[in-house]
Design a protein around this motif. Structure first.
Motif, PDB file in Angstrom:
ATOM      1  N   GLU A 215      14.099  -2.861  -5.438  1.00 48.75           N
ATOM      2  CA  GLU A 215      13.505  -2.354  -4.200  1.00 48.75           C
ATOM      3  C   GLU A 215      12.186  -1.631  -4.437  1.00 48.75           C
ATOM      4  N   LEU A 216      11.929  -1.212  -5.675  1.00 44.78           N
ATOM      5  CA  LEU A 216      10.724  -0.443  -5.976  1.00 44.78           C
ATOM      6  C   LEU A 216       9.616  -1.299  -6.565  1.00 44.78           C
ATOM      7  N   ALA A 217       9.767  -2.614  -6.497  1.00 40.35           N
ATOM      8  CA  ALA A 217       8.802  -3.506  -7.146  1.00 40.35           C
ATOM      9  C   ALA A 217       7.404  -3.362  -6.555  1.00 40.35           C
ATOM     10  N   ASN A 218       7.306  -3.178  -5.244  1.00 41.43           N
ATOM     11  CA  ASN A 218       5.997  -3.090  -4.583  1.00 41.43           C
ATOM     12  C   ASN A 218       5.626  -1.656  -4.212  1.00 41.43           C
ATOM     13  N   ILE A 219       6.288  -0.690  -4.841  1.00 39.36           N
ATOM     14  CA  ILE A 219       6.014   0.725  -4.571  1.00 39.36           C
ATOM     15  C   ILE A 219       5.562   1.383  -5.865  1.00 39.36           C
ATOM     16  N   ASP A 220       4.580   2.210  -5.763  1.00 40.51           N
ATOM     17  CA  ASP A 220       4.060   2.908  -6.940  1.00 40.51           C
ATOM     18  C   ASP A 220       4.030   4.398  -6.646  1.00 40.51           C
ATOM     19  N   PHE A 221       3.970   5.210  -7.687  1.00 40.11           N
ATOM     20  CA  PHE A 221       3.813   6.655  -7.463  1.00 40.11           C
ATOM     21  C   PHE A 221       2.702   7.191  -8.370  1.00 40.11           C
ATOM     22  N   LYS A 222       1.779   7.932  -7.747  1.00 40.59           N
ATOM     23  CA  LYS A 222       0.658   8.543  -8.457  1.00 40.59           C
ATOM     24  C   LYS A 222       0.094   9.669  -7.587  1.00 40.59           C
ATOM     25  N   PRO A 223      -0.669  10.590  -8.167  1.00 40.59           N
ATOM     26  CA  PRO A 223      -1.123  11.772  -7.421  1.00 40.59           C
ATOM     27  C   PRO A 223      -2.289  11.521  -6.477  1.00 40.59           C
ATOM     28  N   ASN A 224      -2.970  10.382  -6.596  1.00 36.32           N
ATOM     29  CA  ASN A 224      -4.134  10.106  -5.742  1.00 36.32           C
ATOM     30  C   ASN A 224      -3.884   8.870  -4.888  1.00 36.32           C
ATOM     31  N   GLY A 225      -4.488   8.874  -3.698  1.00 38.64           N
ATOM     32  CA  GLY A 225      -4.370   7.723  -2.810  1.00 38.64           C
ATOM     33  C   GLY A 225      -2.969   7.473  -2.322  1.00 38.64           C
ATOM     34  N   PHE A 226      -2.164   8.499  -2.202  1.00 36.77           N
ATOM     35  CA  PHE A 226      -0.758   8.344  -1.821  1.00 36.77           C
ATOM     36  C   PHE A 226      -0.614   8.228  -0.313  1.00 36.77           C
ATOM     37  N   THR A 227       0.447   7.548   0.088  1.00 31.79           N
ATOM     38  CA  THR A 227       0.777   7.404   1.506  1.00 31.79           C
ATOM     39  C   THR A 227       1.985   8.230   1.908  1.00 31.79           C
ATOM     40  N   HIS A 228       2.799   8.627   0.926  1.00 28.09           N
ATOM     41  CA  HIS A 228       3.995   9.416   1.192  1.00 28.09           C
ATOM     42  C   HIS A 228       4.129  10.494   0.128  1.00 28.09           C
ATOM     43  N   THR A 229       4.877  11.525   0.452  1.00 28.00           N
ATOM     44  CA  THR A 229       5.116  12.635  -0.469  1.00 28.00           C
ATOM     45  C   THR A 229       6.610  12.845  -0.638  1.00 28.00           C
TER      46      THR A 229
ATOM     47  N   MET B  47      12.240   9.362 -13.637  1.00 27.12           N
ATOM     48  CA  MET B  47      12.066   8.319 -12.623  1.00 27.12           C
ATOM     49  C   MET B  47      11.342   7.111 -13.196  1.00 27.12           C
ATOM     50  N   ASP B  48      10.345   7.353 -14.047  1.00 30.10           N
ATOM     51  CA  ASP B  48       9.586   6.257 -14.636  1.00 30.10           C
ATOM     52  C   ASP B  48      10.468   5.386 -15.531  1.00 30.10           C
ATOM     53  N   ALA B  49      11.422   6.026 -16.232  1.00 27.59           N
ATOM     54  CA  ALA B  49      12.304   5.277 -17.128  1.00 27.59           C
ATOM     55  C   ALA B  49      13.246   4.350 -16.367  1.00 27.59           C
ATOM     56  N   LYS B  50      13.580   4.686 -15.136  1.00 26.08           N
ATOM     57  CA  LYS B  50      14.534   3.895 -14.353  1.00 26.08           C
ATOM     58  C   LYS B  50      13.872   3.124 -13.217  1.00 26.08           C
ATOM     59  N   TRP B  51      12.541   3.247 -13.121  1.00 30.61           N
ATOM     60  CA  TRP B  51      11.828   2.641 -11.986  1.00 30.61           C
ATOM     61  C   TRP B  51      11.986   1.114 -11.967  1.00 30.61           C
TER      62      TRP B  51
ATOM     63  N   HIS C   8       0.808  -1.213   0.000  1.00 32.39           N
ATOM     64  CA  HIS C   8       0.000   0.000   0.000  1.00 32.39           C
ATOM     65  C   HIS C   8       0.847   1.273   0.000  1.00 32.39           C
ATOM     66  N   VAL C   9       2.114   1.155  -0.328  1.00 36.10           N
ATOM     67  CA  VAL C   9       2.971   2.332  -0.367  1.00 36.10           C
ATOM     68  C   VAL C   9       2.823   3.011  -1.734  1.00 36.10           C
ATOM     69  N   VAL C  10       2.301   4.211  -1.705  1.00 35.28           N
ATOM     70  CA  VAL C  10       2.130   5.009  -2.929  1.00 35.28           C
ATOM     71  C   VAL C  10       2.765   6.374  -2.684  1.00 35.28           C
ATOM     72  N   VAL C  11       3.601   6.781  -3.600  1.00 36.72           N
ATOM     73  CA  VAL C  11       4.358   8.025  -3.435  1.00 36.72           C
ATOM     74  C   VAL C  11       3.817   9.086  -4.394  1.00 36.72           C
ATOM     75  N   ARG C  12       3.625  10.254  -3.873  1.00 32.28           N
ATOM     76  CA  ARG C  12       3.232  11.418  -4.686  1.00 32.28           C
ATOM     77  C   ARG C  12       4.433  12.338  -4.845  1.00 32.28           C
ATOM     78  N   ILE C  13       4.625  12.904  -6.046  1.00 31.33           N
ATOM     79  CA  ILE C  13       5.764  13.783  -6.326  1.00 31.33           C
ATOM     80  C   ILE C  13       5.274  15.220  -6.350  1.00 31.33           C
ATOM     81  N   GLN C  14       5.916  16.071  -5.565  1.00 34.10           N
ATOM     82  CA  GLN C  14       5.657  17.506  -5.644  1.00 34.10           C
ATOM     83  C   GLN C  14       6.993  18.233  -5.788  1.00 34.10           C
ATOM     84  N   SER C  15       6.973  19.324  -6.528  1.00 35.50           N
ATOM     85  CA  SER C  15       8.237  20.011  -6.816  1.00 35.50           C
ATOM     86  C   SER C  15       8.031  21.505  -6.876  1.00 35.50           C
TER      87      SER C  15
END
Length: 611
Positions: A358-372, A349-353, A329-336
């Motif tokens: 270590e990032l196999a079970n981690i996703d990043f998207k703007p909604n439903g995120f658990t970390h920023t 980041m998407d090209a090297k993800w 359930h780890v979802v990362v949101r990117i803010q800059s």
């Protein structure tokens, strides 16, 4: 010219190579001419002595041919031809604004205001040599009716200018200009600078100080606030008072920078607990809308390129979340900041993800995120996103306010219908004023003290400049006032009119004071947010009401002083201080607050009258 020298060295006839040549009969003399070099205004004198190609065909003192005209080396050169008969010299001159040590130009000061013209100056200084150009300045009259004319006189050659300076300083029997009654009081000197000009290093010094500040901020800050430049100072003052009153929200203001955007500034803070501070700031209705963004960083600083260095550091930071509980359930949101680098960062980041296990079970998207994940570019004014720059990174648990729109934070959202909720911006303006007023019990600077609530409960209040009724509604509903006299020639909102306790006096305040006195009304609270031509009238109306006997001996007052003159915070504070000094003679516990709801030239003054 180079071709001519080469032919002379090889004893060959000179060919016409892109040079327009005219010949002039002359004896063995020195012919000089000046020319204008490409894109420059400096003069060069070329002297050609007896060309061998011409002397080879002449064994007597007959007149020979020589070069007089050549091709211009500049496209924009506009050479003014001046003919002279002195010493057989044919010269080409241009007007130059540069003044070198051996300049052809002189400065003539202290010219007489009357009878000063170009012809008289040309006649006077023509005795020293051929005058090329004369420009007269300062003939206009100042406010005192006087003028101080001066002139610049340019000669064909520098020797004439030197003769004019020397001749003017000497007393000779011949009729020289110094004996001319018209210019006898003038001063003559070279037009070259009297002191050498040094290139200023102020720009480099400012850049050095800016880099020093950036280094200090990146090494110490853990919270960055993005807010309007007009509110940077106010937010800093509030955070200082918050830190003094609560150790839980203790913080230190490190400084601010201009990120190169017209209205946005960045305030850097070192906080004891960044998450608690963020939660505190976003839950204040009058402060949440002022802070556009809050960035939490954790001390990671990257110097390099966004697509390579920053991307690598960001992925390594996210990879640390693999041991954070349930990774499903780890979802990362990117803010800059600035926002424009976000798209490039996500693409990199998407090209090297997928390359990192270590990032196999981690996703990043703007909604439903658990970390920023936060990426802040520091030197945005001088670099682009894909160039070397300094970046600050941070990875924090998501906060409830992260995805909340700025207008939806707190209780500040104003109903578009106008008949519900806050009515207008001023509704929470009075709440902020009373919350930040330090009178009464408790150390919390963000809530109205119980002492003030007890004083105003069941009281009679007056709202000057009430329309559309924001302050009136707040005083009746939130402060528990029994009656509020709303003084304004304008109309009140329907919802305010229908409130029990609203007494609308549709007139100006100077007319309302005698009527209230006639009706034996005694006020416990005088609140005024009027727009006046003279700021001092805000205090004068309060004093007039006191003299009329319509104010309780210990009545409370809330005044918005609106400065109409000045352009700086220091100027506004000075004007407000003059009015506060006048109040100190009749009031106590006075505080001046620059509310977040105030404009740049507004200050809110709160206090109590004395008996």
């Amino acid at each position: 010219l180079n071709h001519h020298k080469e032919c002379r060295h090889n004893s060959q006839p000179t060919k016409n190579n892109n040079i327009s040549v005219f010949c002039l009969l002359s004896s063995v003399k020195t012919y000089s001419y000046s020319f204008k070099q490409k894109s420059r205004f400096n003069k060069k004198i070329i002297t050609i002595l007896q060309p061998p190609t011409l002397m080879r065909h002449s064994y007597s003192y007959l007149v020979v041919a020589t070069i007089v005209i050549f091709m211009m080396l500049s496209r924009n050169s506009n050479t003014d031809r001046t003919n002279t008969s002195q010493n057989g010299v044919l010269a080409f001159s241009t007007t130059s604004s540069s003044a070198l040590p051996n300049s052809r130009k002189i400065f003539v000061g202290n010219l007489p205001p009357d009878n000063c013209d170009v012809s008289s100056l040309r006649e006077t200084f023509g005795q020293f040599g051929v005058v090329d150009n004369i420009s007269i300045h300062g003939l206009w009259k100042r406010s005192d009716g006087q003028s101080t004319p001066y002139a610049f006189v340019s000669f064909v050659d520098a020797s004439s200018a030197n003769q004019a300076i020397e001749g003017w300083s000497q007393s000779l029997s011949s009729p020289l200009p110094r004996n001319n009654h018209l210019f006898s009081g003038c001063t003559v000197r070279s037009a070259a600078p009297m002191q050498p000009r040094h290139k200023s290093d102020a720009r480099k010094a400012r850049a050095k100080e800016q880099q020093k500040l950036i280094t200090h901020l990146t090494n110490n800050a853990n919270v960055i606030l993005q807010c309007p430049k007009s509110h940077l100072e106010r937010i800093g003052e509030y955070l200082k008072s918050l830190s003094a009153s609560s150790s839980e929200h203790g913080c230190h203001i490190l400084g601010s920078i201009d990120p190169g955007r017209r209205t946005i500034g960045l305030l850097f803070i070192k906080s004891n607990d960044p998450l608690k501070l963020a939660d505190k700031l976003f839950n204040l209705p009058y402060l949440a809308t002022v802070i556009n963004k809050l960035y939490i960083v954790d001390g990671d600083v990257v110097h390099g390129k966004l697509e390579s260095d920053v991307t690598k550091a960001a992925l390594e930071k996210i990879a640390t979340l693999k041991d954070c509980g349930d990774t499903d359930h780890v979802v990362v949101r990117i803010q800059s900041f600035p926002p424009k680098i976000r798209e490039s960062l996500i693409s990199s980041m998407d090209a090297k993800w997928d390359e990192m296990e270590e990032l196999a079970n981690i996703d990043f998207k703007p909604n439903g995120f658990t970390h920023t994940l936060t990426v802040v570019q520091m030197n945005t004014t001088t670099t682009k996103g894909d160039e070397d720059a300094t970046y600050m990174l941070g990875l924090t648990p998501a906060m409830p306010t992260d995805a909340v729109a700025i207008n939806d934070r707190g209780r500040f959202r104003i109903s578009s219908a106008g008949d519900e909720g806050a009515i207008c911006r001023a509704y929470y303006k009075i709440e902020e004023a009373l919350s930040r007023y330090s009178y009464g019990d408790g150390d919390d600077t963000d809530t109205i003290s119980q002492s003030i609530r007890n004083i105003l409960a069941g009281s009679v209040a007056l709202d000057c400049g009430a329309a559309p009724g924001g302050w009136t509604k707040y005083m009746l509903q939130e402060l528990g006032c029994q009656t509020v006299y709303s003084v304004d020639p304008g109309e009140l909102s329907t919802s305010v009119k229908e409130l029990a306790g609203t007494q609308h006096m549709q007139m100006r305040v100077e007319n309302a004071i005698p009527q209230l006195s006639k009706n034996n009304v005694v006020l416990d609270l005088w609140a005024s947010d009027m727009c006046l031509h003279e700021m001092s009238d805000q205090v004068n109306f309060l004093l007039r009401a006191k003299e009329a006997g319509i104010l309780n001996a210990n009545a409370m007052f809330i005044l918005t002083l609106k400065c109409n003159v000045g352009h700086s915070s220091a100027s506004y504070n000075k004007q407000v201080e003059r009015e506060v000094q006048q109040l100190k003679a009749v009031a106590r516990d006075i505080e001046t607050i620059h509310l977040f709801s105030n404009r740049s030239g507004e200050r809110t003054v709160i206090g109590f009258l004395t008996s």
